[in-house]
Design an enzyme around this catalytic site. Sequence first.
Site, mmCIF file in Angstrom:
data_model
loop_
_atom_site.group_PDB
_atom_site.id
_atom_site.type_symbol
_atom_site.label_atom_id
_atom_site.label_comp_id
_atom_site.label_asym_id
_atom_site.label_seq_id
_atom_site.Cartn_x
_atom_site.Cartn_y
_atom_site.Cartn_z
ATOM 1 N N ASP A 1 -82.965 -88.451 -60.108
ATOM 2 C CA ASP A 1 -81.885 -87.781 -60.020
ATOM 3 C C ASP A 1 -80.787 -88.652 -60.228
ATOM 4 O O ASP A 1 -80.472 -89.202 -59.160
ATOM 5 C CB ASP A 1 -82.012 -86.706 -59.196
ATOM 6 C CG ASP A 1 -80.725 -85.643 -59.371
ATOM 7 O OD1 ASP A 1 -80.067 -85.828 -60.305
ATOM 8 O OD2 ASP A 1 -80.500 -84.805 -58.098
ATOM 9 N N ASP B 1 -76.101 -86.089 -66.681
ATOM 10 C CA ASP B 1 -76.827 -85.893 -65.483
ATOM 11 C C ASP B 1 -78.298 -85.670 -65.869
ATOM 12 O O ASP B 1 -78.493 -84.748 -66.679
ATOM 13 C CB ASP B 1 -76.146 -84.623 -64.904
ATOM 14 C CG ASP B 1 -76.760 -84.137 -63.653
ATOM 15 O OD1 ASP B 1 -77.443 -84.939 -62.740
ATOM 16 O OD2 ASP B 1 -77.249 -82.824 -63.261
#
Length: 473
Positions: free
Chosen positions: A148, A351
Site C-alpha cells: 500500500d 494511490d
Amino acid sequence: MAFQISHFLSLFSLFFFCILEKSFAIETTWEQRHHLVQINSLLPSTSCSSSIKGTKRKASLDVVHKHGPCSQLNKAKILPTHSDILDLDKERVNYIHSKVTKNKQIDKKLDSGSANLPVKSGSLIGSGNYFVVVGLGTPKKDLSLIFDTGSDLTWTQCEPCARSCYKQQDPIFDPTKSTSYYNITCTSPDCTQLSSATGNDPGCATLTKSCIYGIQYGDQSFSVGYFSRERLTVTPTDVIDGFLFGCGQNNQGLFGGSAGLLGLGRHPISFVQQTSQKYHKTFSYCLPSTSSGVGHLTFGATSNRYVKYTPFSTVSQGDSFYGLDISGISVGGTKLPISSSIFSSGGAIIDSGTVITRLPPTAYASLRDSFKKGMTKYPTASGVSILDTCYDLSGTTTVSIPTISFFLGSGVTVEIAAPGILYVVSLKQVCLAFAPNGDDSDITIFGNVQQRTLEVVYDVGSGKIGFASNGCK
C-alpha cells in the site's frame, strides 16, 4: 506523346500516393482516438495466467490480486460483490480526504499490549488490493502482505494473539521461534516516530517497557501490538536486518486473509525509507490487466528506458502520500475544456489501494459526457454503486472505446490502457471506471484500476514518478 503519357503517370502516381498517405493518416488518427478491444480480454480467467515474460528482475516480487485465481488467500473462493468492493472503496477515499484536509488525531487508549480504539473513519484496507509474499524471521516464514503506497507502517499478526487475530491463510508469525526478533523500548527514538506514522501516540507495556503501536482502520478494523525489529527477506539474495515492523497482538477487520500490510508510503518508518541504503528510495510496480494475471513489485532502479518522469507534487497535510501534478485530460484524442486550476485547487495523489480514480466533479462531468459521445452505438445499462455510466456489451465480441490520457507536469502524457478505462461487473454491465468527488476542492486520487498494465516508477530520492506502457511484460 511519350511526354504526355509520362506526365500523366507522374500525376497519377502523385495522386495515388497522396490518397494513400491521407488514408494512412486517417487510420492512424482513429487508432490514436480509440481502443479496439476483445471483450474477453477484459474478463479474468478462471485460472492463473502470468503476464510476466523473460528473466525475472532482481529484487522483484510477484503481485497478485487477492480475490483472483492466483491468490491463495481465499481458498474457499468466497468473493465480495462488485457493489461491496466499490462501497469499501468509498470508505478508503473518505479516509484519504479527511486525512489531507483535517489531519486529525484518533482518540486512543493504549496499555500493556491492549487497546480500546474507537470506530472512526480510517484507512480502509479494501477489497481491491494486491499482495506480495515476503519472508520474516530466522528461519524465515513466508507471509502474504497487502502492499500500500498510502500507508507507512508494515505489520503482521503475531502469536500468541494476546487479544484477537482474524483468520489468515498463512500460519501466524511466532516471534518466539525467530532468533532475530526483538522488541523496541518505549524510550527508543524509533518508538516516538509512531505518532506521525499511525496517528496514534505509542503506548508502553507496563512490565517489559516495550513500545506499543496502534493503528486504526475503517469499519472496526485495527491492529495493536509490539513495535519490533526483525529480519525481512525480500528475495533469496536480498535480506534486510533489523527491519522495523508491527507485531500485532490484537487485530480485527477486513484484511481479506492476508497476514498484514507492507507500507510503501513516505514516512521514515516505511519500507521505502528503511531500505534507502539498499534500494535508494526507488521502487516500481505493474498491476495486471485482470485479477487472474500476475504483475510485479520491484525494488531499486528500473531498466525500462521508455519511462517518462514527472516531479512529485506537494500534498498539503498528507506527507505519506505521493502527489501528482495533473494539468488536463483528453478523451478520444481531444483535450477536455477544463482548467488546470480544477486539479491544483484540491491537489492530486496516486494511490495503490484506491480502486477507482476520483476526479473533481467538473472534470468528471466533462470526461463522462465526452466518453458517452464515443459510445453511442452500444446500449446503456444501469449503474452500480459509484459508477454511473455503464453499457450492455453482451451482444458484441469487440468494442471500440475512446482513449483516455492524463497530462502531467514536465509534459508527460499517460495513456490509460483499455483495462483501466472500463470496470467489468458482467458483460451486461461494463462501466466507465471513473467517479466524481463530492466537491472540486477534494483531492483527486489516481486509483489502481487506471494503473493497470502501466509500469509506475517511484523515484522518491529524486522526487519524481515515472510511467511507461506495457509494464507487466
